[in-house]
Structures are given as structure tokens and as C-alpha cells.
Design a protein around this motif. Structure first.
Motif, PDB file in Angstrom:
ATOM      1  N   MET A  62      36.092  -1.014  22.303  1.00  0.00           N
ATOM      2  CA  MET A  62      37.112  -1.303  21.286  1.00  0.00           C
ATOM      3  C   MET A  62      38.458  -0.701  21.674  1.00  0.00           C
ATOM      4  O   MET A  62      39.507  -1.310  21.454  1.00  0.00           O
ATOM      5  N   LEU A  63      38.429   0.487  22.265  1.00  0.00           N
ATOM      6  CA  LEU A  63      39.671   1.100  22.724  1.00  0.00           C
ATOM      7  C   LEU A  63      40.290   0.268  23.845  1.00  0.00           C
ATOM      8  O   LEU A  63      41.504   0.041  23.869  1.00  0.00           O
ATOM      9  N   ALA A  64      39.447  -0.193  24.758  1.00  0.00           N
ATOM     10  CA  ALA A  64      39.938  -1.029  25.850  1.00  0.00           C
ATOM     11  C   ALA A  64      40.516  -2.337  25.319  1.00  0.00           C
ATOM     12  O   ALA A  64      41.588  -2.789  25.753  1.00  0.00           O
ATOM     13  N   THR A  65      39.832  -2.935  24.347  1.00  0.00           N
ATOM     14  CA  THR A  65      40.312  -4.184  23.766  1.00  0.00           C
ATOM     15  C   THR A  65      41.623  -3.982  23.019  1.00  0.00           C
ATOM     16  O   THR A  65      42.541  -4.804  23.103  1.00  0.00           O
ATOM     17  N   GLN A  66      41.722  -2.880  22.293  1.00  0.00           N
ATOM     18  CA  GLN A  66      42.953  -2.597  21.574  1.00  0.00           C
ATOM     19  C   GLN A  66      44.110  -2.373  22.542  1.00  0.00           C
ATOM     20  O   GLN A  66      45.262  -2.707  22.232  1.00  0.00           O
ATOM     21  N   THR A  67      43.817  -1.838  23.724  1.00  0.00           N
ATOM     22  CA  THR A  67      44.837  -1.673  24.752  1.00  0.00           C
ATOM     23  C   THR A  67      45.410  -3.022  25.164  1.00  0.00           C
ATOM     24  O   THR A  67      46.626  -3.194  25.289  1.00  0.00           O
ATOM     25  N   GLY A  68      44.524  -4.005  25.337  1.00  0.00           N
ATOM     26  CA  GLY A  68      44.982  -5.347  25.667  1.00  0.00           C
ATOM     27  C   GLY A  68      45.745  -5.998  24.530  1.00  0.00           C
ATOM     28  O   GLY A  68      46.765  -6.661  24.751  1.00  0.00           O
ATOM     29  N   LEU A  69      45.275  -5.784  23.302  1.00  0.00           N
ATOM     30  CA  LEU A  69      45.942  -6.384  22.143  1.00  0.00           C
ATOM     31  C   LEU A  69      47.341  -5.803  21.940  1.00  0.00           C
ATOM     32  O   LEU A  69      48.298  -6.535  21.665  1.00  0.00           O
ATOM     33  N   MET A  70      47.471  -4.489  22.052  1.00  0.00           N
ATOM     34  CA  MET A  70      48.767  -3.852  21.816  1.00  0.00           C
ATOM     35  C   MET A  70      49.775  -4.162  22.910  1.00  0.00           C
ATOM     36  O   MET A  70      50.977  -4.215  22.657  1.00  0.00           O
ATOM     37  N   SER A  71      49.297  -4.366  24.123  1.00  0.00           N
ATOM     38  CA  SER A  71      50.206  -4.662  25.225  1.00  0.00           C
ATOM     39  C   SER A  71      50.504  -6.151  25.336  1.00  0.00           C
ATOM     40  O   SER A  71      51.443  -6.556  26.019  1.00  0.00           O
ATOM     41  N   GLY A  72      49.687  -6.979  24.666  1.00  0.00           N
ATOM     42  CA  GLY A  72      49.910  -8.419  24.681  1.00  0.00           C
ATOM     43  C   GLY A  72      49.331  -9.139  25.881  1.00  0.00           C
ATOM     44  O   GLY A  72      49.537 -10.350  26.044  1.00  0.00           O
ATOM     45  N   ASP A  73      48.588  -8.436  26.735  1.00  0.00           N
ATOM     46  CA  ASP A  73      48.029  -9.058  27.938  1.00  0.00           C
ATOM     47  C   ASP A  73      46.738  -8.330  28.301  1.00  0.00           C
ATOM     48  O   ASP A  73      46.742  -7.122  28.549  1.00  0.00           O
ATOM     49  N   TRP A  74      45.633  -9.067  28.346  1.00  0.00           N
ATOM     50  CA  TRP A  74      44.344  -8.447  28.626  1.00  0.00           C
ATOM     51  C   TRP A  74      44.295  -7.817  30.011  1.00  0.00           C
ATOM     52  O   TRP A  74      43.519  -6.903  30.266  1.00  0.00           O
ATOM     53  N   ARG A  75      45.153  -8.272  30.915  1.00  0.00           N
ATOM     54  CA  ARG A  75      45.169  -7.701  32.259  1.00  0.00           C
ATOM     55  C   ARG A  75      45.670  -6.256  32.272  1.00  0.00           C
ATOM     56  O   ARG A  75      45.447  -5.512  33.230  1.00  0.00           O
ATOM     57  N   ASN A  76      46.337  -5.849  31.205  1.00  0.00           N
ATOM     58  CA  ASN A  76      46.833  -4.480  31.123  1.00  0.00           C
ATOM     59  C   ASN A  76      45.730  -3.473  30.789  1.00  0.00           C
ATOM     60  O   ASN A  76      45.987  -2.266  30.736  1.00  0.00           O
ATOM     61  N   VAL A  77      44.523  -3.976  30.554  1.00  0.00           N
ATOM     62  CA  VAL A  77      43.399  -3.086  30.244  1.00  0.00           C
ATOM     63  C   VAL A  77      43.156  -2.116  31.398  1.00  0.00           C
ATOM     64  O   VAL A  77      42.656  -1.010  31.197  1.00  0.00           O
ATOM     65  N   SER A  78      43.521  -2.514  32.606  1.00  0.00           N
ATOM     66  CA  SER A  78      43.307  -1.659  33.775  1.00  0.00           C
ATOM     67  C   SER A  78      44.502  -0.749  34.077  1.00  0.00           C
ATOM     68  O   SER A  78      44.457   0.035  35.029  1.00  0.00           O
ATOM     69  N   ASP A  79      45.540  -0.823  33.247  1.00  0.00           N
ATOM     70  CA  ASP A  79      46.748  -0.030  33.481  1.00  0.00           C
ATOM     71  C   ASP A  79      46.629   1.338  32.781  1.00  0.00           C
ATOM     72  O   ASP A  79      46.580   1.409  31.546  1.00  0.00           O
ATOM     73  N   VAL A  80      46.607   2.407  33.560  1.00  0.00           N
ATOM     74  CA  VAL A  80      46.426   3.751  33.007  1.00  0.00           C
ATOM     75  C   VAL A  80      47.563   4.128  32.070  1.00  0.00           C
ATOM     76  O   VAL A  80      47.352   4.768  31.025  1.00  0.00           O
ATOM     77  N   GLU A  81      48.779   3.726  32.408  1.00  0.00           N
ATOM     78  CA  GLU A  81      49.933   4.061  31.572  1.00  0.00           C
ATOM     79  C   GLU A  81      49.835   3.407  30.198  1.00  0.00           C
ATOM     80  O   GLU A  81      50.225   4.002  29.189  1.00  0.00           O
ATOM     81  N   ILE A  82      49.330   2.185  30.165  1.00  0.00           N
ATOM     82  CA  ILE A  82      49.144   1.495  28.873  1.00  0.00           C
ATOM     83  C   ILE A  82      48.103   2.233  28.041  1.00  0.00           C
ATOM     84  O   ILE A  82      48.268   2.416  26.826  1.00  0.00           O
ATOM     85  N   TRP A  83      47.041   2.701  28.693  1.00  0.00           N
ATOM     86  CA  TRP A  83      46.017   3.466  27.974  1.00  0.00           C
ATOM     87  C   TRP A  83      46.624   4.716  27.341  1.00  0.00           C
ATOM     88  O   TRP A  83      46.340   5.042  26.190  1.00  0.00           O
TER      89      TRP A  83
END
Length: 293
Positions: A62-83
Motif C-alpha cells: 500500500m505504501l508503494a502504491t501510494q507512492t505511485g499515486l502521489m507522484s502520478g506515475d507508477w514508474r516512480n515506485v522505484s524512485d527512492v527520493e519519491i519514497w
């Protein structure tokens, strides 16, 4: 499947796992007679382990999914800075605790006996309290916000006792057929029934307060998907209460009669009540993502 759909599905899975975990732990830590607790804990062990693992994995996802939702792009799930950015938000700060308490449940599996069951109950309740810190219940600041979240925490805990205790209740029905455990199983079910009345009343009262705090009186609601789903939830809950009343006051008094179909009807209606509870969880997972009426 969109990230929004994934979020809804994960939310439902996560809450169902915590519901069953906490509801079962209420039995093994508190409701069951002391001499019968190890036996019941063994009967429920597999389900408890599954719920613990699912609650932890779903919390992380859920945290990973919320990272994608808040950044607007699911590919950002792998971005440490977005986390890091998401963890700095209100959701992220609360969700750290949610994952932490889920991890505590996992560590509790390393314990044994009553210590293990108490730790599972403790961690399950803490996960429910953390859940009250996100979503609509966290819309206010200061003391009003604290009181609203406390009310929602009580709502979730009472719902976990009631709905989360239905599956263990079916296990106890089977246990009651064995002469060795019959008395203890029946005593355990009686305690669940006694305190279940309070849990249902608290769930209803706190649920009404939640709705009023979030969207005001129904007279002021607009016809939206949120309000329609809330009404659907209320209908399902009322059906659950009706089934619970039929079971407790019409079927249970007939259990002592030989060759009566009451026990089989009780099991079927309890299964139906559990299915309705899963339906409620599904609805809540959807309208929790919508703007209130």
C-alpha cells in the motif's frame, strides 16, 4: 489495472487480514477459558499466521502504491527520493506506524503460549488504531481531530471484535461437537455473544458519529457515489444485525433439541453474515477514496 484499483484492492485485503487477526486474537487471548486457550490457539494458528503475513505484505504494498499515486506515475515506485517525499507526508508518517505494528505481528509469531496470543491481539489493535490516522477520519486538526480519530479507532476495534470473530465462531461450533472440548467451546461462544452485543452497539454508534463528522447530517447530503455507497454499507450492516439476532435469539435456544436443524442453520447464517462483512469492507475500501457528500 490502474493504481487506484490496486489501492482499493490492497486496502480491502489489508483490512480483512487485520479484522480476522484481531477478532481471532480476542478469542485466544481473552474470551476462551484459560485452560482451553492453547487448544483454540492451535486450531486457529494457520489462519492467524496467514493474516499476519498478509497484513504486513499488504501494508508495504500500500505504501508503494501510494507512492505511485502521489507522484502520478507508477514508474516512480522505484524512485527512492519519491519514497522519502511520501514518507514525509501525513499519510507516510502514519503508515510508518502501520507497517511497524504489522512487523510486530510478524515478530509475535516467534513467541509461544499466551505471550504470543497477547502480542498478536496487541499488535492487531494497534494496526486498527493506526488505520484511523489516515483517510476521512484524519480530516481535522487539534483536539477535534484527536477525538474524531479516537471515535474511528473504537469503530474499527468493535467491528473487528464482531465481524472478525465470526470465522472463529464457526471453528467453535465444530469444537462443540467433541465431548472433550464441548463445555469450554460453548462457554467461549457465550462470552463472544455477551460482549458481541456491546461491540455491535459501539460499531453502530461510532459509525453514525463518523458519518456526521465527515459529511454532516444526511439531510444535507448530495446524491453522490460516496453517499450511495454509504447507504449500501448501512443496508449490509443492518442485514448482518438481523442475521445475528436470528442466530442468537431464534436458533441458539433450539440447540439442545435432538435432531434439530438449528445448528446447521446457525452455521449457514453465520457464513452469510461473514460474506456480508466482506461486502462491507469492499464498499468501505471504495468510498474511502471518494470525496464525502
Amino acid at each position: 489495472m490502474s493504481l487506484s484499483s490496486v489501492w482499493i484492492a490492497l486496502r480491502a485485503i489489508h483490512f480483512l487480514a487485520i479484522l480476522l487477526l484481531t477478532g481471532s486474537a480476542f478469542y485466544t487471548a481473552l474470551l476462551a477459558p484459560r485452560r482451553y486457550r492453547p487448544v483454540l490457539a492451535k486450531r486457529l494458528a494457520r489462519m492467524l499466521i496467514i493474516c499476519v503475513v498478509i497484513s504486513f505484505i499488504s501494508a508495504v504494498l500500500m505504501l508503494a502504491t501510494q507512492t505511485g499515486l502521489m507522484s502520478g506515475d507508477w514508474r516512480n515506485v522505484s524512485d527512492v527520493e519519491i519514497w522519502r517525499a511520501v514518507l514525509g507526508t501525513r499519510f507516510g508518517q502514519v503508515w510508518r506506524w502501520e507497517i511497524g505494528w504489522a512487523a510486530l505481528s510478524v515478530m509475535a509469531l516467534l513467541l509461544h503460549g499466551s505471550l504470543r496470543q497477547n502480542a498478536l491481539l496487541f499488535s492487531g489493535v494497534l494496526q486498527l488504531i493506526a488505520l484511523a490516522g489516515v483517510g476521512h477520519a484524519a480530516m481535522r486538526e487539534g483536539w477535534p481531530g484527536v477525538l474524531q480519530q479516537a471515535n474511528h479507532s473504537l469503530h474499527l476495534i468493535s467491528a473487528a471484535f464482531w465481524a472478525g470473530g465470526l470465522l472463529p465462531l464457526l471453528v467453535l461450533m465444530r469444537e462443540a461437537r467433541q465431548s472433550e472440548f464441548r463445555i469450554d467451546a460453548i462457554r467461549c461462544m457465550m462470552r463472544f455473544s455477551r460482549y458481541g452485543h456491546l461491540a455491535v452497539a459501539l460499531a453502530l454508534l461510532t459509525g453514525i458519529i463518523n458519518s456526521l463528522l465527515i459529511a454532516g447530517t444526511p439531510l444535507n447530503w448530495q446524491i453522490t457515489l460516496w453517499s450511495e455507497l454509504l447507504v449500501a454499507k448501512v443496508v449490509l450492516v443492518m442485514l448482518m444485525i438481523l442475521l445475528a439476532v436470528i442466530n442468537r435469539y431464534l436458533l441458539v435456544p433450539r440447540f439442545h433439541r435432538a435432531a434439530d436443524v438449528a445448528p446447521r442453520l446457525f452455521i449457514r447464517l453465520t457464513l452469510l453474515e461473514l460474506l456480508l462483512a466482506i461486502g462491507v469492507i469492499g464498499l468501505v475500501s471504495v468510498f474511502a477514496t471518494l470525496a464525502p457528500a
